[in-house]
Design a protein around this motif. Structure first.
Motif, short mmCIF file in Angstrom:
data_model
loop_
_atom_site.label_atom_id
_atom_site.label_comp_id
_atom_site.label_asym_id
_atom_site.label_seq_id
_atom_site.Cartn_x
_atom_site.Cartn_y
_atom_site.Cartn_z
N ASN A 112 0.86 -1.18 0.00
CA ASN A 112 0.00 0.00 0.00
C ASN A 112 0.89 1.23 0.00
N PHE A 113 0.35 2.36 -0.39
CA PHE A 113 1.08 3.62 -0.25
C PHE A 113 1.18 3.95 1.22
N ILE A 114 2.31 4.54 1.60
CA ILE A 114 2.48 4.93 2.99
C ILE A 114 2.68 6.43 3.07
N SER A 177 3.87 1.13 13.53
CA SER A 177 3.14 0.85 12.30
C SER A 177 3.36 1.96 11.28
N GLU A 178 3.53 1.54 10.03
CA GLU A 178 3.58 2.53 8.97
C GLU A 178 2.19 3.13 8.82
N VAL A 179 2.17 4.41 8.45
CA VAL A 179 0.89 5.09 8.26
C VAL A 179 0.44 4.80 6.84
N LEU A 180 -0.59 3.97 6.71
CA LEU A 180 -1.08 3.58 5.40
C LEU A 180 -2.05 4.63 4.86
N TRP A 181 -1.90 4.92 3.58
CA TRP A 181 -2.78 5.86 2.92
C TRP A 181 -4.18 5.26 2.81
N GLN A 182 -5.16 6.09 3.10
CA GLN A 182 -6.55 5.69 2.95
C GLN A 182 -7.20 6.65 1.95
#
Length: 186
Positions: A112-114, A177-182
Motif C-alpha cells: 500500500n502507499f504509505i 506501524s507505517e501510516v497507510l494511505w486511505q
C-alpha cells in the motif's frame, strides 16, 4: 585541504550575486546556486535525521549507512561549485543500492502507499527523501542549461530511494506501524 574561510561576511554578495569556487560569479538565483542550495538543505535535514537515529540503538545500522551520505552530499556540492571537479564515484551508488537491497529483503513487498509518520525518525527520513527529490529536480534543471557530468544525478536518485526504504526499516525496527494511505471516500 586547501582554502579556508577566514571572513564570514565579505559584502560581495550584497548586490545579489555570489562566487563559485572557481572564482566566477553568478546571480544567487542561478540554477547552479539553486542546485547547491537544494543539496545543502538535504544535507542539513539528513543531519537532523542522523541525530534522531543516534538516540536509538536499534537504528545503528541505518545510521551507519546514512552517515557517509552527508560527506558525499558535501562532495556533490563541491562538484556543483567547481564545475570541472569530480568527487562522486559509481561505487557510492553501488553502496546505496546494497543497503536498499538488504533492507528490502527484510521488509518484503510494499502492499500500500504509505504516508510520512509513525515516529519522528520515520517522518524525518521522509522529509529527507522529499528533499533528495527536490535536489535532484534542481540539478536536473541545471543540467538542462549547463550539462552536468559525473554521478550527481544518479546519486541523488538512488539516495531518495534509500531514504524511502530507510523510513520503512526504521518503522519496522522501532516497532511502529507505517501510516497507510486511505483513499477519500465519495
Amino acid at each position: 585541504m586547501g582554502f579556508r574561510l577566514t571572513e564570514i561576511y565579505t559584502r560581495q554578495g550584497d548586490a545579489g550575486d555570489t562566487g563559485l569556487a572557481d572564482g566566477s560569479r553568478v546571480p544567487k538565483d542561478h540554477p547552479r546556486i539553486e542546485a547547491i542550495g537544494a543539496v545543502d538543505e538535504l544535507n542539513s535535514a539528513l543531519g537532523l535525521l542522523l541525530a534522531e537515529l543516534a538516540e536509538d540503538a536499534r537504528l545503528a545500522e541505518v545510521s551507519e549507512a546514512l552517515a557517509p551520505c552527508q560527506h558525499r552530499l558535501f562532495d556533490l556540492g563541491g562538484e556543483l561549485a567547481m564545475p570541472s571537479y569530480r568527487a562522486l564515484q559509481p561505487v557510492e551508488i553501488q553502496r546505496l543500492e546494497g543497503a536498499i537491497d538488504r533492507w528490502n529483503a527484510e521488509l518484503g513487498p510494499l502492499e500500500n502507499f504509505i504516508l510520512p509518520g509513525g515516529s519522528r525518525a520515520v517522518a524525518q527520513a521522509h522529509v529527507c527523501r522529499t528533499l533528495a527529490r527536490s535536489a535532484e529536480r534542481r540539478c536536473r534543471s541545471l543540467h538542462a542549461v549547463e550539462p552536468l557530468e559525473g554521478q550527481g544525478l544518479p546519486y541523488l536518485n538512488r539516495l531518495s530511494d534509500l531514504l524511502f526504504v530507510a523510513a520503512r526499516i526504521v518503522a519496522r525496527r522501532q516497532g511502529v506501524s507505517e501510516v497507510l494511505w486511505q483513499a477519500a471516500r465519495p
